[in-house]
Design an enzyme around this catalytic site. Sequence first.
Site, PDB file in Angstrom:
ATOM      1  N   GLU A   1      -3.751   4.017   1.904  1.00  0.00           N
ATOM      2  CA  GLU A   1      -3.965   4.338   3.310  1.00  0.00           C
ATOM      3  C   GLU A   1      -3.946   5.856   3.441  1.00  0.00           C
ATOM      4  O   GLU A   1      -3.064   6.517   2.884  1.00  0.00           O
ATOM      5  CB  GLU A   1      -2.835   3.720   4.159  1.00  0.00           C
ATOM      6  CG  GLU A   1      -2.927   4.037   5.648  1.00  0.00           C
ATOM      7  CD  GLU A   1      -1.786   3.412   6.461  1.00  0.00           C
ATOM      8  OE1 GLU A   1      -0.818   2.904   5.867  1.00  0.00           O
ATOM      9  OE2 GLU A   1      -1.886   3.449   7.701  1.00  0.00           O
TER      10      GLU A   1
ATOM     11  N   HIS B   1       0.845  -1.206   0.000  1.00  0.00           N
ATOM     12  CA  HIS B   1       0.000   0.000   0.000  1.00  0.00           C
ATOM     13  C   HIS B   1       0.872   1.245   0.000  1.00  0.00           C
ATOM     14  O   HIS B   1       2.082   1.171   0.238  1.00  0.00           O
ATOM     15  CB  HIS B   1      -0.965   0.015   1.196  1.00  0.00           C
ATOM     16  CG  HIS B   1      -0.303   0.119   2.550  1.00  0.00           C
ATOM     17  ND1 HIS B   1       0.092  -0.977   3.279  1.00  0.00           N
ATOM     18  CD2 HIS B   1       0.027   1.202   3.306  1.00  0.00           C
ATOM     19  CE1 HIS B   1       0.626  -0.579   4.425  1.00  0.00           C
ATOM     20  NE2 HIS B   1       0.607   0.732   4.463  1.00  0.00           N
TER      21      HIS B   1
HETATM   22 CO    CO Z   1       0.795   1.779   6.343  1.00  0.00          CO
END
Ligand code: CO
Length: 140
Positions: free
Chosen positions: A131, A80
Amino acid sequence: MIGKLNHVGVATPSIEASVALYRDMLGATSITEKRAMPEQGVWVAFVNLPNSQIELIEPYGEASPIHGFLKKNPAGGQHHVCFEVEDIIAARDEMRAKGATVLGTGEPRIGAHGTPVIFVHPKDMGGVLVELMETPKGAH
Ligand code: CO
């Protein structure tokens, strides 16, 4: 809306092996101790870079959300990217208003930096798990 790139998350079957790679192959000199985050089902360690961090994540426990990723990517891989936002609730509501899926209940959880985070489904972000993390107070 997004601010700084805070970190890139890298899943690994072994934080120790990844730490050795970043240290010995790339010459990283500042790497944090491995620590458990049981509520998130991960072990984490951070490789500190001049402008960002690499977040190494290893499964913690049977229910870890990382197991599925490592099944598909046994050697580990880029998992991510994390961007900072000023207000996590406003960011979540804006993402939802734009039609994106916020993972889990959508209630922010406290991330590895001690500030609230959410995750946006990769199907809404061109295949990238995103995120969003509230900027730590006093960071700027
Ligand atoms: Co992270």
